[in-house]
Design a protein around this motif. Structure first.
Motif, short mmCIF file in Angstrom:
data_model
loop_
_atom_site.label_atom_id
_atom_site.label_comp_id
_atom_site.label_asym_id
_atom_site.label_seq_id
_atom_site.Cartn_x
_atom_site.Cartn_y
_atom_site.Cartn_z
N THR A 335 0.85 -1.19 0.00
CA THR A 335 0.00 0.00 0.00
C THR A 335 0.89 1.24 0.00
O THR A 335 1.95 1.26 0.64
CB THR A 335 -0.92 0.03 1.24
OG1 THR A 335 -1.80 -1.09 1.17
CG2 THR A 335 -1.74 1.32 1.30
N LYS A 336 0.45 2.28 -0.73
CA LYS A 336 1.18 3.55 -0.73
C LYS A 336 0.19 4.69 -0.69
O LYS A 336 -0.77 4.73 -1.47
CB LYS A 336 2.07 3.66 -1.97
CG LYS A 336 2.79 5.00 -2.10
CD LYS A 336 3.74 5.26 -0.93
CE LYS A 336 4.42 6.61 -1.07
NZ LYS A 336 5.26 6.93 0.11
N ARG A 337 0.43 5.65 0.24
CA ARG A 337 -0.40 6.86 0.33
C ARG A 337 0.49 8.09 0.31
O ARG A 337 1.63 8.05 0.73
CB ARG A 337 -1.22 6.85 1.62
CG ARG A 337 -2.30 5.79 1.71
CD ARG A 337 -3.12 5.95 2.99
NE ARG A 337 -4.21 4.98 3.05
CZ ARG A 337 -4.12 3.78 3.56
NH1 ARG A 337 -2.96 3.39 4.06
NH2 ARG A 337 -5.15 2.97 3.58
N PHE A 338 -0.07 9.19 -0.19
CA PHE A 338 0.55 10.50 -0.05
C PHE A 338 -0.38 11.32 0.84
O PHE A 338 -1.44 11.76 0.40
CB PHE A 338 0.73 11.18 -1.41
CG PHE A 338 1.83 10.56 -2.22
CD1 PHE A 338 3.16 10.88 -1.96
CD2 PHE A 338 1.56 9.66 -3.24
CE1 PHE A 338 4.19 10.30 -2.69
CE2 PHE A 338 2.58 9.08 -3.98
CZ PHE A 338 3.90 9.41 -3.70
N GLY A 339 0.01 11.52 2.10
CA GLY A 339 -0.88 12.15 3.06
C GLY A 339 -2.06 11.24 3.30
O GLY A 339 -1.91 10.07 3.64
N VAL A 340 -3.28 11.79 3.12
CA VAL A 340 -4.48 10.98 3.31
C VAL A 340 -4.95 10.36 2.00
O VAL A 340 -5.94 9.62 1.97
CB VAL A 340 -5.62 11.84 3.90
CG1 VAL A 340 -5.22 12.37 5.28
CG2 VAL A 340 -5.95 13.02 2.97
N ARG A 341 -4.25 10.66 0.92
CA ARG A 341 -4.67 10.18 -0.39
C ARG A 341 -4.05 8.83 -0.69
O ARG A 341 -2.84 8.71 -0.85
CB ARG A 341 -4.27 11.18 -1.47
CG ARG A 341 -4.62 10.72 -2.87
CD ARG A 341 -4.15 11.71 -3.92
NE ARG A 341 -4.26 11.11 -5.25
CZ ARG A 341 -3.30 11.11 -6.15
NH1 ARG A 341 -2.14 11.67 -5.87
NH2 ARG A 341 -3.47 10.56 -7.33
N ALA A 365 -2.32 7.37 -11.85
CA ALA A 365 -2.73 6.10 -11.24
C ALA A 365 -1.67 5.54 -10.30
O ALA A 365 -1.97 4.67 -9.48
CB ALA A 365 -3.03 5.08 -12.34
N GLY A 366 -0.41 6.01 -10.41
CA GLY A 366 0.64 5.54 -9.52
C GLY A 366 1.68 4.66 -10.17
O GLY A 366 2.38 3.92 -9.48
#
Length: 368
Positions: A335-341, A365-366
């Protein structure tokens, strides 16, 4: 009707000539692809046509009052306005008509019936402007704005974002959207597909197929050229040569030319070598000397043919010459998030030895 005429255009940077006598014409409504090796001067030529870069000599002539739109490769500098405001400014002529129509409606509604002359004058102007507004698609301003923005990969929420917060690729797409809405007489696009995902690329292809105005595209995407353009301008060694048809037609014609040139070059080289050998081996008597002198003069009159450049080749060797396990990469619930996103969640997959994998997906999309 000729929209654009280029005549003997020259441009150098220092002692390096880039354009050396470029000449061609572009008809109204014609769509062409401008191609050539890296560094051949494609961007320089577009900038000269757009008026951003003065030529050293030659002439660029556009039809009277023809509008030009140019999308550069590098992302443009943009201020703090929102994407919606940026795109609305591209629709400025129609927006002005919309404001004028609203003003006339207010005047007509407040005009006393007794002032028939003034009322008739207002109604006449209202009718003319309304027809003009309708013919230019004014009643679809908002739907058209959203259609273009969404087609190029923006979301509804992006319309209210400030451009200063956009990435370089997003700024380029925003400028492309504005140019499409502006609909200039001549649209010039320098690598427009660089920042488009597959869905946006396919949308742009469909849009440009129906584009009713003139178009010059610089792109390395030969499939895009095959779909959109009807003529190829090949820029090489400072000059342009025109080929009818799409990229596939150009490639076929170019290969035929290359083969013909190579054969002519080989024949000429054999002739030169034969004549030079006879000259070297000429006897010392007067008759042989005269023949050798005559051959030497013939050689001097020959215009040397150039050897066609060999096609650049590139080869990748995927053969592995070391030791490796069968499982090369394994993701388990990543899993990868940037902040809450969240960018992606619980991704699981593996790449096994010998696999060849394509990673695709929409912009944002990442993938990176």
């Amino acid at each position: 009707m000729t929209l654009l005429s280029i005549s003997e255009l020259h441009k150098s940077f220092g002692d390096r000539p880039v354009l050396t006598g470029v000449s061609f014409q572009l008809r109204t409504g014609e769509k062409v692809g401008l191609i050539g090796p890296n560094g051949s001067g494609k961007t320089t030529l577009l900038r000269a046509i757009a008026g951003e870069l003065p030529a050293d000599s030659g002439e660029v002539r556009l039809s009277k009052q023809a509008g030009v739109g140019y999308l550069p490769q590098k992302p443009p500098v943009m201020g703090g306005e929102t994407l919606r405001r940026h795109l609305e400014r591209a629709q400025k002529p129609l927006r002005k008509l919309e404001i004028e129509i609203s003003r006339l409606e207010r005047e007509i509604s407040s005009c006393p019936p007794a002032e028939s002359t003034r009322l008739n004058r207002l109604l006449d102007r209202y009718g003319k402007i309304s027809v003009q507004f309708q013919q230019q698609g004014g009643y679809e301003l908002e739907s058209r704005l959203q259609w273009v923005a969404l087609g190029l990969g923006f979301s509804h929420s992006d319309l209210d974002r400030e451009l200063s917060r956009f990435s370089g690729g997003e700024k380029t797409r925003a400028q492309l959207a504005a140019l499409l809405l502006q609909a200039p007489d001549l649209l010039m696009l320098d690598e427009p597909t660089n920042y488009l995902d597959q869905q946006g690329l396919e949308w742009l292809e469909r849009y440009l197929i129906d584009w009713p105005r003139s178009l010059i595209i610089v792109t390395h995407d030969r499939f895009f050229l095959d779909t959109v353009v009807g003529r190829i301008l090949f820029l090489d060694r400072g000059s342009v040569k025109s080929y009818p048809g799409n990229y596939s037609s150009f490639y076929s014609l170019r290969e035929q030319e290359r083969l013909t040139q190579a054969r002519a070059y080989t024949r000429q080289q054999k002739l030169i070598q034969k004549e030079e050998k006879l000259i070297r081996e000429a006897k010392a008597d007067e008759r042989s000397k005269r023949q050798a002198s005559s051959r030497q003069k013939r050689l001097q009159r020959i215009t040397p043919l150039e050897l066609p450049e060999r096609k650049a080749g590139f080869r990748l060797d995927f053969n592995f010459r070391g030791r490796s396990g069968r499982r090369v990469i394994e993701f388990q619930g990543v899993t990868k998030r940037f902040g809450v996103r969240p960018l992606f969640e619980n991704i699981s997959f593996e790449v096994r030895w010998g696999d060849r994998v394509a990673l695709i997906g929409p912009n944002g999309a990442g993938k990176t």
